[in-house]
Motif scaffolding. Sequence first.
Motif, PDB file in Angstrom:
ATOM      1  N   GLN A   1     -17.472 -96.882 -21.516  1.00 35.37           N
ATOM      2  CA  GLN A   1     -18.565 -96.894 -20.543  1.00 35.37           C
ATOM      3  C   GLN A   1     -18.078 -97.409 -19.188  1.00 35.37           C
ATOM      4  N   SER A   2     -17.217 -98.420 -19.220  1.00 36.02           N
ATOM      5  CA  SER A   2     -16.684 -98.940 -17.953  1.00 36.02           C
ATOM      6  C   SER A   2     -15.812 -97.913 -17.239  1.00 36.02           C
TER       7      SER A   2
ATOM      8  N   GLU B   1     -26.249 -97.045  -8.140  1.00 35.61           N
ATOM      9  CA  GLU B   1     -27.115 -97.854  -8.992  1.00 35.61           C
ATOM     10  C   GLU B   1     -27.952 -96.982  -9.925  1.00 35.61           C
ATOM     11  N   VAL B   2     -28.430 -95.859  -9.402  1.00 35.22           N
ATOM     12  CA  VAL B   2     -29.277 -94.984 -10.227  1.00 35.22           C
ATOM     13  C   VAL B   2     -28.480 -94.407 -11.388  1.00 35.22           C
ATOM     14  N   VAL B   3     -27.293 -93.874 -11.075  1.00 32.62           N
ATOM     15  CA  VAL B   3     -26.473 -93.267 -12.137  1.00 32.62           C
ATOM     16  C   VAL B   3     -25.991 -94.334 -13.116  1.00 32.62           C
ATOM     17  N   THR B   4     -25.552 -95.484 -12.608  1.00 27.94           N
ATOM     18  CA  THR B   4     -25.068 -96.551 -13.500  1.00 27.94           C
ATOM     19  C   THR B   4     -26.180 -97.034 -14.420  1.00 27.94           C
ATOM     20  N   ALA B   5     -27.387 -97.191 -13.878  1.00 27.12           N
ATOM     21  CA  ALA B   5     -28.513 -97.623 -14.706  1.00 27.12           C
ATOM     22  C   ALA B   5     -28.852 -96.580 -15.764  1.00 27.12           C
TER      23      ALA B   5
ATOM     24  N   THR C   1     -18.506 -92.496 -11.089  1.00 33.19           N
ATOM     25  CA  THR C   1     -19.800 -92.756 -10.448  1.00 33.19           C
ATOM     26  C   THR C   1     -19.601 -93.176  -8.995  1.00 33.19           C
ATOM     27  N   GLU C   2     -18.582 -93.999  -8.765  1.00 34.84           N
ATOM     28  CA  GLU C   2     -18.286 -94.403  -7.390  1.00 34.84           C
ATOM     29  C   GLU C   2     -17.884 -93.197  -6.546  1.00 34.84           C
ATOM     30  N   ARG C   3     -17.095 -92.342  -7.151  1.00 31.73           N
ATOM     31  CA  ARG C   3     -16.685 -91.131  -6.436  1.00 31.73           C
ATOM     32  C   ARG C   3     -17.886 -90.229  -6.173  1.00 31.73           C
ATOM     33  N   LEU C   4     -18.817 -90.150  -7.123  1.00 35.47           N
ATOM     34  CA  LEU C   4     -20.038 -89.369  -6.920  1.00 35.47           C
ATOM     35  C   LEU C   4     -20.863 -89.965  -5.778  1.00 35.47           C
ATOM     36  N   HIS C   5     -20.910 -91.283  -5.712  1.00 32.58           N
ATOM     37  CA  HIS C   5     -21.639 -91.945  -4.629  1.00 32.58           C
ATOM     38  C   HIS C   5     -21.032 -91.605  -3.268  1.00 32.58           C
ATOM     39  N   VAL C   6     -19.707 -91.613  -3.188  1.00 28.84           N
ATOM     40  CA  VAL C   6     -19.026 -91.255  -1.932  1.00 28.84           C
ATOM     41  C   VAL C   6     -19.286 -89.796  -1.585  1.00 28.84           C
TER      42      VAL C   6
ATOM     43  N   LYS D   1     -20.369 -79.633  -6.725  1.00 33.22           N
ATOM     44  CA  LYS D   1     -19.025 -79.791  -7.301  1.00 33.22           C
ATOM     45  C   LYS D   1     -18.765 -81.244  -7.696  1.00 33.22           C
ATOM     46  N   ALA D   2     -19.244 -82.169  -6.906  1.00 40.36           N
ATOM     47  CA  ALA D   2     -19.069 -83.588  -7.239  1.00 40.36           C
ATOM     48  C   ALA D   2     -19.780 -83.925  -8.548  1.00 40.36           C
ATOM     49  N   LYS D   3     -20.992 -83.368  -8.728  1.00 42.74           N
ATOM     50  CA  LYS D   3     -21.702 -83.636  -9.984  1.00 42.74           C
ATOM     51  C   LYS D   3     -20.993 -82.978 -11.166  1.00 42.74           C
ATOM     52  N   LYS D   4     -20.456 -81.760 -10.970  1.00 48.22           N
ATOM     53  CA  LYS D   4     -19.724 -81.116 -12.063  1.00 48.22           C
ATOM     54  C   LYS D   4     -18.464 -81.911 -12.416  1.00 48.22           C
TER      55      LYS D   4
END
Length: 684
Positions: free
Chosen positions: A529-530, A447-451, A536-541, A606-609
């Motif tokens: 954007q979609s 939610e934070v990244v998507t927002a 983002t989902e992968r970053l969340h995981v 690494k996930a953020k990169k």
Amino acid sequence: MPTCLASSSGLLRPALHARSSHTRQLATYAARRVAGSRKTSSGVRRAALSTAATGTSAKHEEQRAHTLTVLHKTTALLPRVLSSSRPSPDGISLQESLQFWEDVLGQVYEDLSLAPGQKEKGVVRVAVYGVDELSNARDLVTALLEDPFVSDEQKKILRSRWEAQPEGSRFVRIQYGTSPSTGDVVHVQSSWLQHFGVPLEVSEYKPSSSPETAKALFTADVPIILCNPASTPLPSILPVSPDPPLPLSRQHTVLAVLSPSPTSSATAAQASHVKGLAVQEDLRVVFVDPTRALHGLEQLGYAPATPLSVQRYQDDVTGSNVAGITHAVKDIISQAVGSSTTVPESAKVVAMHTQTGRALVKEVLLNCRNVLRHAELEADTVLTGTSTLRGQMEEAKAKVHLDVFGASGNDGDEIAKAVGHARRSVKVTMDSLQWYKLFWRVDDIREVVTAAVDRAWCRDLERKLVFHAGRLAALQSSFKDSAAALCRSFPPSSPYHSPVLHNTLERIVSAPSYPLAATALTSPLHARQSQLGFPTERLHVAAQRAVITMSGSILGGFGVAWSGWASELGLAGGFINVGMSVETALGVGMLGAVLGVRWAVGRWDKAKKRWWKDWDRVGEGLERDLKDALTRTMDQHVVLVSETACTGLEKIVAKRKAEVQELKEEVQSLEAELDRHRHVDTSR
């Protein structure tokens, strides 16, 4: 003492003819009384004359048959070249009308297809036409036909010829004869009508724009067009006179120009200038003064003949140069009938009509060539219009990218700047997601990244694209109006007026997908954007895994350290024994916890990169998608109607040019056939 020229004007010809006839009778009688050798010699001469006459008649018949053949081919060609519309001031001219030329060539066909009994009644037609009331065509006809020593009754008949015609009559016909005049034919005893060895009919026409007058002038064997330069400048009728059409580009036409001094050297020098204005190189131009010729006739015909009156008559007749008209007519007739005196008059008339037919066929082919040249120019005009419209479309396409996305500077264009600005805004949020904050924010990463992405994703660029979509809608309307104006510029009679093309354009305009929506350029923004949803989902995981890994590592380390203490203190009844001292167990536990946390932090980084790499790929794709969307919008919306109109008109032009080229080849073939036979006749 001056010598009377009455004999040279033809007044003494009847007597000479009578004398010649009497002489021939005596010679014939003497020939019947001569011996055998003379009889044989005379027979040979008669046979030679008969053979020559037969050969000349055969030549004329061959010319007539060939002219009829070319006439038939030309008549079949005309409906494919000329328009069947009625002549009008805003439409086609009379000379471009199919009906006009069909009537003219129909008259030629009648002249060349007369029955043997009707050929004896045929005459050579001489038409005299003054281009305006001040051209004095009436005086010219009187000067040509009036003899100075005929009776007053004959002079009255000639000079009052128009008064004897019905009211509203536009022409009068004059023939040689001693019987009273009948209908619209005036019979006069004029030596000029017998001067050429063929039956002659002179038709005098009043100035008129009537198509019937134009047809009569074109079908005349010898058209004589009289012009007064003071009232009708020559450039207004040369090289082409549109209303009424005059046969000045036709062969065997005489252009008589009024001049106060026709025989002067200065006037003669003007003839080359007048010929330079004409289409026909061999146009016969004669400068005349009919009024002076009538003055000379009055000097000799209405007063006692004295040496002074004879001298004045000679001066006026010679100075008027009316004889130049006679020489021109005689030259035209001689070209057709030749110099043979044994050919029947009916055959000479047919030969004259054949010459007229060939001249008219050549004239109509020249007119067809002009119509086809006009068709080519019209096609080029259409292509000029489509090229202009295409140039405007290409200019709009070339400028639109610069107007919408701007120039590529150090920071790139508007797309690169928008993506860069969004990256900087999102980076603040991403940098705030440190590993140690994951323990209490792990469930809010998505939610934070998507927002953050939604707040920062090219909002300014989206507003600019909506603005430019409105500008493109106005440009679309402008091109639609330009295309409609181009298609409506052709009248219904034009070959470029296409109801099918109009219907196609209307169908495109009325389609629901044609209007340009405000979001026409922004769809790639939302689509790209979609595409950040999966990263983002992968970053969340990855955040969840990092938290689990760090928690497990810390708990495991504490577990090992606690086991060391438990073994040393004998807790749990001695069941726990790690085989290590307390210090060693504590160190191993802390080391395991640190290593686990470090590994989890590394995986999180690494996930953020990886997420930023996906961001960069989406940004690069966004630039491509926006430019493709702009190009697609221009092609499928903004210039669609104008492009369809240009393509449709260009197809019509290509088809029209192919037809025109085919018709030009047929016209050239007929001209070559006509010229080839003329050269054969000349060589004979």
